[in-house]
Design a protein around this motif. Structure first.
Motif, short mmCIF file in Angstrom:
data_model
loop_
_atom_site.label_atom_id
_atom_site.label_comp_id
_atom_site.label_asym_id
_atom_site.label_seq_id
_atom_site.Cartn_x
_atom_site.Cartn_y
_atom_site.Cartn_z
N UNK A 190 32.73 49.84 44.82
CA UNK A 190 34.11 49.35 44.97
C UNK A 190 34.47 48.17 44.09
N UNK A 191 33.48 47.36 43.69
CA UNK A 191 33.77 46.16 42.91
C UNK A 191 32.81 46.09 41.74
N UNK A 192 33.36 45.97 40.53
CA UNK A 192 32.54 45.84 39.32
C UNK A 192 32.89 44.55 38.59
N UNK B 291 23.65 37.68 43.72
CA UNK B 291 24.38 38.60 44.57
C UNK B 291 24.81 39.86 43.88
N UNK B 292 24.34 40.07 42.64
CA UNK B 292 24.81 41.21 41.86
C UNK B 292 23.67 42.14 41.47
N UNK B 293 24.03 43.40 41.30
CA UNK B 293 23.07 44.42 40.86
C UNK B 293 23.47 44.91 39.48
N UNK B 294 22.54 44.87 38.53
CA UNK B 294 22.80 45.30 37.16
C UNK B 294 22.85 46.82 37.11
N UNK B 295 24.00 47.37 36.73
CA UNK B 295 24.17 48.82 36.64
C UNK B 295 23.96 49.35 35.23
N UNK C 263 27.44 45.22 39.89
CA UNK C 263 28.10 45.53 41.16
C UNK C 263 27.56 44.59 42.23
N UNK C 264 28.37 44.34 43.24
CA UNK C 264 27.91 43.51 44.35
C UNK C 264 26.83 44.24 45.14
N UNK D 68 26.06 41.19 49.77
CA UNK D 68 26.72 40.08 49.08
C UNK D 68 27.84 39.49 49.88
N UNK D 69 28.53 40.31 50.65
CA UNK D 69 29.69 39.83 51.40
C UNK D 69 29.28 38.76 52.40
N UNK D 70 28.03 38.77 52.84
CA UNK D 70 27.57 37.76 53.80
C UNK D 70 27.24 36.46 53.09
#
Length: 415
Positions: free
Chosen positions: A367-369, A383-387, A403-404, A408-410
């Motif tokens: 949902x978020x990039x 908090x990010x994942x390398x795509x 991407x988150x 990450x939202x926590x």
């Protein structure tokens, strides 16, 4: 309910001659308030001057109907010895309440030219409005309300109350009555200035409205701004709008935009544009916390969307899905359009990149990039994942995309 009545006015007020007597306060109101932008400040100074001139004034109010998406009206209350006036806003629907229906304010709005009440009399507690009993309990003895007549017959209200044993004298009422035409003019100018600012803030945002009011109204005028950029879009909106009733679609959009936009505004972002089910927002980098503010906004927006979707599932309705693209860079911020119709917005490759990232969310099912440039500036890789890297339409080189993470939202507040 008993209709609010008026007591007899001094004959001089009935004659209609204005002003009955020129005073220093009237001259001040006419000639020396032009540099003050805010009506509450002028009203405070006016009331203080009246007390200084010996008028037995203990309480005064201004009641305005205002054009605002959130508020129907506003009230300014001045009290002797309190200092800064109290400003209260009232939501839409106030006219339907019992408190308003029986009030002297309603009577003046409905066309009554004066409401005068002797608060010392025994019928104060039995009056058509509970206000009179409250004022009597506060030690006030006399009350008068008059209309402030603005353009096209629009009525606002001013009230004055005294705590003197005998209330207002005839001479006091003449002095106050003589102020009404000028106070009407002075208040209308400030109210229209506030209305212009409110309308601009509502439709173009607070920062753009300041620029426009400062004179940035020429096509092509603008500046280069370094900003974090956010583009958001609702998924499957075309399908929804084709099948759903119009009112349901509008309600859906408003709920969705509330969830997304309130965190953006709360953390200092500026929403520049709504395009159907999409929005464009920026966080200018003149604030060191801009990137983190954007991340917090997205985190809180995701939480708000989760709550909204939980409500929708409880009502046996489909969840809403969305995509967000985030980038950072220089944008041209200013007026663009035809000679007669302008749009205050941002353009540039950085905006295009954020839009392409939002569109990429459909392909990668996240949902978020976030672009690498933004991730580097925000220093939030934890908090990010390398795509990996992806080609973006209109850009020669592939862009590394993040991407988150699911959790990450926590942890967004510690980003």
């Amino acid at each position: 309910m008993e209709q609010i009545r008026s007591v007899a006015r001094p004959q001089v007020l009935e004659d209609g001659n204005w002003p009955a007597r020129r005073t220093e306060i009237l001259d001040w109101l006419v000639q020396r308030t032009s540099d003050e932008r805010f009506i509450d400040v002028i009203f405070q100074q006016l009331c203080d001057r009246l007390v200084g001139a010996g008028l037995p004034l203990a309480r005064a109010t201004l009641h305005f109907r205002i054009e605002n998406p959130q508020w129907f009206g506003a009230r300014i209350i001045w009290r002797e010895g309190i200092g800064q006036p109290e400003v209260t806003t009232f939501e839409h629907g106030t006219l339907d309440t019992v408190g308003y229906a029986g009030s002297p304010i309603a009577a003046v709005h409905d066309g009554q030219d004066e409401v005068r009440w002797d608060l010392k009399a025994g019928d104060a507690d039995a009056a058509g409005s509970s206000l009179f009993g409250q004022l009597r309990e506060e030690g006030l003895t006399d009350y008068v309300a008059w209309p402030l007549r603005h353009t096209l017959g629009r009525r606002h209200v001013v009230t004055f109350a005294s705590d003197a044993p005998r209330g207002f004298s005839d001479e006091d009422l003449v002095l106050l009555f003589d102020l009404l035409p000028v106070l009407s003019l002075v208040s209308e100018i400030r109210l229209k200035n506030r209305l212009a600012r409110t309308l601009l803030e509502t439709y173009v945002g607070p920062h753009a409205s300041e620029a426009i009011l400062a004179g940035a109204i020429t096509r092509g005028s603008g500046s280069t701004v370094a900003a974090a950029i956010m583009v958001c879009d609702l998924r499957e909106f075309t399908h929804i709008s084709d099948l759903w009733p119009r009112d349901d679609v509008i309600e859906l959009l408003n709920s969705y935009f509330d969830a997304i936009c309130e965190p953006i505004e709360r953390h200092g972002g500026e929403i520049l544009k709504f395009i159907g089910d999409g929005l464009l927002a920026i966080f200018p980098l003149d604030r060191p916390s801009a990137c983190h503010d954007l991340l917090r906004s997205v985190a809180e927006a995701r939480q708000a969307m989760d709550r909204l979707n939980a409500e929708r599932l409880a009502e046996d309705r489909d969840e809403l899905h969305y995509g967000v693209g985030i980038h950072v860079g220089d944008v041209m911020y200013g007026n663009i359009g035809s000679r007669r119709r302008l749009d205050f917005t941002v353009i540039g490759p950085a905006v295009n990149a954020a839009s392409r990232l939002e569109n990429l969310t459909k392909l990668v099912k996240r949902p978020v990039l976030v672009s690498k440039a933004f991730a580097d500036m925000a220093e939030c890789r934890l908090g990010l994942e390398d795509l990996g890297s992806y080609p973006l339409r209109g850009f020669g080189e592939e862009m590394q995309v993040f991407a988150f993470r699911d959790d990450w939202i926590v942890t967004a507040d510690s980003a």
